[in-house]
Enzyme design. Sequence first.
Site, short mmCIF file in Angstrom:
data_model
loop_
_atom_site.label_atom_id
_atom_site.label_comp_id
_atom_site.label_asym_id
_atom_site.label_seq_id
_atom_site.Cartn_x
_atom_site.Cartn_y
_atom_site.Cartn_z
N TYR A 9 0.86 -1.19 0.00
CA TYR A 9 0.00 0.00 0.00
C TYR A 9 0.89 1.23 0.00
CZ TYR A 9 -4.99 -0.72 0.20
OH TYR A 9 -6.28 -0.95 -0.15
N GLU A 30 -0.44 4.86 -0.67
CA GLU A 30 -1.16 6.11 -0.92
C GLU A 30 -0.23 7.31 -0.78
OE1 GLU A 30 -3.18 3.75 0.59
OE2 GLU A 30 -5.29 4.39 0.42
N ASP A 44 -5.38 13.20 -25.69
CA ASP A 44 -5.53 11.82 -25.25
C ASP A 44 -4.85 10.96 -26.31
OD1 ASP A 44 -6.32 9.23 -24.78
OD2 ASP A 44 -8.37 9.75 -24.21
N THR A 90 -3.23 5.62 -22.03
CA THR A 90 -3.14 4.31 -21.41
C THR A 90 -1.77 3.77 -21.76
OG1 THR A 90 -4.22 3.41 -23.37
CG2 THR A 90 -5.61 3.75 -21.44
N LYS A 130 -1.73 -0.06 -25.07
CA LYS A 130 -2.11 -0.16 -26.48
C LYS A 130 -0.82 -0.21 -27.32
CE LYS A 130 -6.69 1.82 -25.77
NZ LYS A 130 -6.83 2.65 -24.57
N ARG A 137 -1.74 -2.99 -18.38
CA ARG A 137 -2.98 -2.22 -18.39
C ARG A 137 -2.91 -1.14 -17.31
NH1 ARG A 137 -7.44 -3.23 -21.14
NH2 ARG A 137 -6.21 -4.82 -22.19
N1 DSN Z 1 -11.46 0.68 -25.00
C1 DSN Z 1 -10.52 1.56 -25.66
C2 DSN Z 1 -10.44 1.30 -27.10
O1 DSN Z 1 -10.69 0.16 -27.49
O2 DSN Z 1 -10.16 2.19 -27.87
C3 DSN Z 1 -10.81 2.96 -25.39
O3 DSN Z 1 -11.14 3.13 -24.06
#
Ligand code: DSN
Length: 447
Positions: A54, A56, A199, A225, A228, A234
């Site tokens: 933990y 925080e 984004d 994120t 990707k 993730r």
């Molecule tokens: N779920 C993501 C995507 O597939 O683009 C976006 O949040």
Amino acid sequence: MRTLESVMENDPELFSYAKKELARQREGLEMIPSENFTSETVMQAVGSFLTNKYSEGYPGKRYYGGNEFIDGIEMLASARAKKLFGVPHANVQPYSGSPANLAVYFATCKTGDTIMGQNLTDGGHLTHGWKTSATGQLFRSVPYHVKADGYMDIDEARRLAKENKPKLIWVGSTAYTREFPFEEFSEIAEESGAYLAADIAHIAGLVAAGVHKSPAKYVHIITTTTHKTLRGPRGAMIMVTDKGLEKDPELAEKVDKAIFPGMQGGPHDHVTAGIAVALKEASSPQFKEYASQIVKNSRALAAQLLESGVSLVTGGTDNHMLLIDLTKYGNGMGVFAQDALEAAGITVNKNTIPGEPSSPFYPSGVRLGTPAITTRGMKEPEMREVGVMIAKVLVEIQKYSLPEKEKRADYLKAFRSEINANATIRGIRGEVVKLCSKFPLYPGFEM
Ligand code: DSN
């Protein structure tokens, strides 16, 4: 190397699902553009005892003891992010993209303020102000759109920003196949005094490798994120740029406070460790080659699809993604294409297209991309093979059409059973398995 050995011994029920999932990943073409295959090093970091802590707060300012080494991991991840993306501040704690984006609102706006983002059915993300997302309910959302040719309508965005004086504007989305116009949006944000957030969840790996223009010079905040094109675990990050700190010297603190204590509790330290590994990998020359191959593959696939008579939104791609327009077979055909391709072993996702004539649940397009199959080592010749296979599958859905609401469930059930028995689709499934076997995934894993 045996993987999940202890799970096999101690939880066979879970193990059987995991084993089937690995086989699915190995024997199919993973073409959802937001998915990828992360490295074994990333997986080792994430699947470790680092999940136990933990912490925080932030490095040097924790609410729990015992964080000396966790501080080191978080600072390493943050330093690598700053270097890779050329920014002075990086928060690596967001649990995923949606909370990261929500934190940006809390750092820059008060509830009820006006915000602008790309409309969902035009390729935008839920968290950029769509009506069913908290972001469309807590803030006054004024969406901008794409033009009939699928390209961003910059003139409309400029006009809407002048008229509505938004507090925050988003650029970057989830179903847009062309380069994002960061520079133009920076002018629009300046004219209206708004914060501009990019984004880059989809294109982060391309930006890191210099294959897509970086937003760092043009925007105040960058969210992404990490799983990707960046090919990490993730998770997500929020970065503040030099331009952001010029606009608001307290922006970095505001972002940090919005994440903790504003929205989240303890950070997922094992994921932070995985992010650190992924950022190191993304700084390598091999990753640059990988990212540039993603785009070459995407273009080769687009060329083959077009040659085979398949229509693409904007007529092609600049990035890792393609958006197939299925309206020539009827409206709302995305679900048929997605399911038929899945039966053939090609995983894509149904998606809305600009000017969507049907609905987000029964949309008229499919979105697909090359990050994961490029990780497997596939190149242009394989993309041509895949393009031919996809076009053949799409021929098989042309005799179907989306019925009225009440009849949909039965009709789709019958469609699915026919398509699974369809000889052409079964033949393509065999070709997919053969192609995949030439590009083994996690060859060292035994289950
Ligand atoms: N779920 C993501 C995507 O597939 O683009 C976006 O949040």
